[in-house]
Design an enzyme around this catalytic site. Structure first.
Site, PDB file in Angstrom:
ATOM      1  N   HIS A   3      10.388 -13.736   9.672  1.00 46.98           N
ATOM      2  CA  HIS A   3       9.270 -14.191   8.991  1.00 46.98           C
ATOM      3  C   HIS A   3       9.264 -15.684   9.291  1.00 46.98           C
ATOM      4  O   HIS A   3      10.168 -16.206   9.341  1.00 46.98           O
ATOM      5  CB  HIS A   3       9.129 -13.690   7.697  1.00 46.98           C
ATOM      6  CG  HIS A   3       7.845 -14.085   7.093  1.00 46.98           C
ATOM      7  ND1 HIS A   3       7.443 -15.393   6.714  1.00 46.98           N
ATOM      8  CD2 HIS A   3       6.504 -13.285   7.005  1.00 46.98           C
ATOM      9  CE1 HIS A   3       6.017 -15.326   6.354  1.00 46.98           C
ATOM     10  NE2 HIS A   3       5.580 -14.137   6.441  1.00 46.98           N
ATOM     11  N   LYS A  58       3.239  -8.690  -4.147  1.00 43.86           N
ATOM     12  CA  LYS A  58       4.458  -9.127  -3.362  1.00 43.86           C
ATOM     13  C   LYS A  58       5.420  -9.512  -4.503  1.00 43.86           C
ATOM     14  O   LYS A  58       6.590  -9.558  -4.211  1.00 43.86           O
ATOM     15  CB  LYS A  58       4.071 -10.364  -2.530  1.00 43.86           C
ATOM     16  CG  LYS A  58       3.132 -11.529  -3.119  1.00 43.86           C
ATOM     17  CD  LYS A  58       3.122 -12.758  -2.398  1.00 43.86           C
ATOM     18  CE  LYS A  58       2.315 -12.818  -1.275  1.00 43.86           C
ATOM     19  NZ  LYS A  58       2.416 -13.848  -0.321  1.00 43.86           N
ATOM     20  N   LYS A  69       2.829  -4.585  -1.388  1.00 42.15           N
ATOM     21  CA  LYS A  69       1.954  -5.544  -2.100  1.00 42.15           C
ATOM     22  C   LYS A  69       2.022  -4.683  -3.656  1.00 42.15           C
ATOM     23  O   LYS A  69       2.060  -3.692  -3.643  1.00 42.15           O
ATOM     24  CB  LYS A  69       0.853  -5.780  -1.660  1.00 42.15           C
ATOM     25  CG  LYS A  69       0.685  -6.441  -0.258  1.00 42.15           C
ATOM     26  CD  LYS A  69       1.160  -7.747  -0.107  1.00 42.15           C
ATOM     27  CE  LYS A  69       0.876  -8.147   1.382  1.00 42.15           C
ATOM     28  NZ  LYS A  69       1.315  -9.734   1.283  1.00 42.15           N
TER      29      LYS A  69
END
Length: 444
Positions: A285, A168, A166
């Site tokens: 994902h 992101k 992050k």
């Protein structure tokens, strides 16, 4: 009398068959249906079976050219849902021949296709499916699976640790690589491209892959452990996706990543074949899953998407945390976690498992817990998920007041402490905080 009678007739005359005995080769599906007022449950269930297999709204003369008895979907059982008004579970059996071998895309086009827009139903949800070995054996499955991955990484007896880099969006490739290095150097096994990171103007994919590879080798040399970064190969075309995967492999990376819902099952399966042929691990994902699986009465339950992914191919898949910032119930989550990683899963309605699923020899997938978890969740996560899981702390690593590397150290120390405490027979649920506090004394 040529034996053909035109006109519209009730689906239940042909597609509701309560005395049908399911075959070992049938693909079975459980649907939660909410019929429109005035539509009987049998007719609704039969309509689902018909519209997701051979049926259409009217009798057609070409029906005479084939054997419907051989090819039709059958609704073989209907049960009312306890505590819900006008909601039923319809069980449908599909003959194996209706589906193309090795194609999740084709399977989904039938069993979760047009029928979901059907007028006679107010809502429809695919709750579970049973994939027979006769069909699952035609799929590639995970490129490597849990055991082979552990052997490649030389990491045993504990969950693996990851971290999503992050912020992101917005980092340059150089700074991104630096964050990767710090996390891996501190003790994580993996870092991860955020799913939104593909190849944007602020950081093109090739630059990112190169700086990440540098970070990997540096961290490996300094820690003596194998490290990985899930380089996101997801792209606008399959060709571009493959180009990125090839480049990742050439740069020496051990693993790539794909968004299988937005990228699609066809792209995913192509990538899985490449990964198996070239020794790359594949991290999956599930961006977009909540659009499909979050409504209780309409859509597809995630356990069905998870089974589909195990067939299409992936070595890791995000599967909820039970304790973090995103939705997920414990028993139901553990149900589909077992569907991902075990060989044989017994029917158990309390865990949302409607059918006994036998994967035979298909490798298992690592469930990934990610989203709003941090070091204080470690005892719960270790207890809930056990060793065969990947625990990912994004903000829970990078949010450490001293920086990324100390955040990574903290997570690794906490994990090792929890695993050791568990192995010594301590109760993680009750003594978790104490275990973490003890460990913190020895952690930077």
């Amino acid at each position: 009398g040529i034996g053909f009678k035109a006109g519209v007739k009730d689906y239940r005359l042909t597609h509701y068959t309560p005395d049908y005995e399911t075959k070992d080769t049938d693909i079975l599906a459980a649907f939660r249906m909410t019929p429109q007022p005035g539509v009987p449950a049998e007719e609704a269930g039969a309509a689902v079976a018909a519209e997701s297999s051979t049926g259409t709204w009217t009798t057609v003369w070409t029906d005479g050219l084939t054997s419907l008895d051989r090819y039709k979907g059958r609704c073989y059982d209907i049960e009312p849902v306890a505590g819900e008004e006008n909601q039923y579970i319809a069980y449908v059996a599909y003959p194996l021949d209706l589906f193309e071998e090795g194609s999740v895309t084709n399977m989904f086009t039938s069993i979760v296709g047009n029928v979901f827009g059907f007028k006679a139903l107010r809502a429809l949800r695919s709750e579970d499916s049973r994939i027979p070995p006769a069909y699952s054996k035609t799929f590639i499955g995970p490129p490597h699976g849990i055991q082979v991955e552990r052997d490649k990484l030389n990491k045993y007896g504990r969950p693996l640790l990851g971290c999503t880099i992050k912020p992101k969006l917005g980092l340059s490739a150089k700074n991104y690589g630096r964050a990767v290095y710090e996390c891996l150097r501190g003790g994580l096994d993996f870092t991860k491209d955020d799913e939104n990171v593909n190849s944007q103007p602020f950081m093109r994919w090739r630059d990112r892959f190169l700086f990440v590879a540098e970070a990997l080798f540096k961290a490996q040399a300094e820690t003596g452990e194998i490290k990985g970064h899930y380089s996101n190969a997801t792209a606008g075309t399959c060709e571009e996706m493959m180009k990125r995967a090839v480049f990742a492999r050439e740069s020496g990376a051990p693993i790539v990543m794909h968004d299988y819902s937005t990228g699609g099952f066809t792209a995913n399966t192509s990538l899985a074949f490449y990964c198996r042929d070239n020794g790359l691990l594949l991290h999956i994902h599930r961006a977009m899953h909540a659009v499909i699986d979050r409504q209780r009465n309409h859509g597809i339950h995630f356990r069905v998407l998870a089974k589909a992914l195990r067939m299409s191919g992936g070595d890791h898949i995000h599967s909820g945390t039970v304790v973090g910032k995103l939705e997920g119930e414990r028993e139901v989550t553990l149900g589909f976690v077992d569907l991902l990683r075990d060989d044989y899963i017994e029917k158990d309605r309390s865990r949302g498992i409607y059918f006994t699923q036998d994967w035979v020899s298909m490798p298992g997938v690592f469930p990934v817990a990610s989203g709003g978890i941090h070091v204080w969740h470690m005892p719960a996560l270790t207890e809930i998920f056990g060793d065969d899981s990947v625990l990912q702390f994004g903000g829970g690593t990078l949010g450490h007041p001293w920086g990324n590397a100390p955040g990574a150290v903290a997570n690794r120390v906490a994990l090792e402490a929890c695993v050791q405490a568990r192995n010594e027979g301590r109760d993680l649920a009750r003594q978790g905080n104490e275990i973490i506090r003890e460990a913190a004394k020895w952690s930077p």
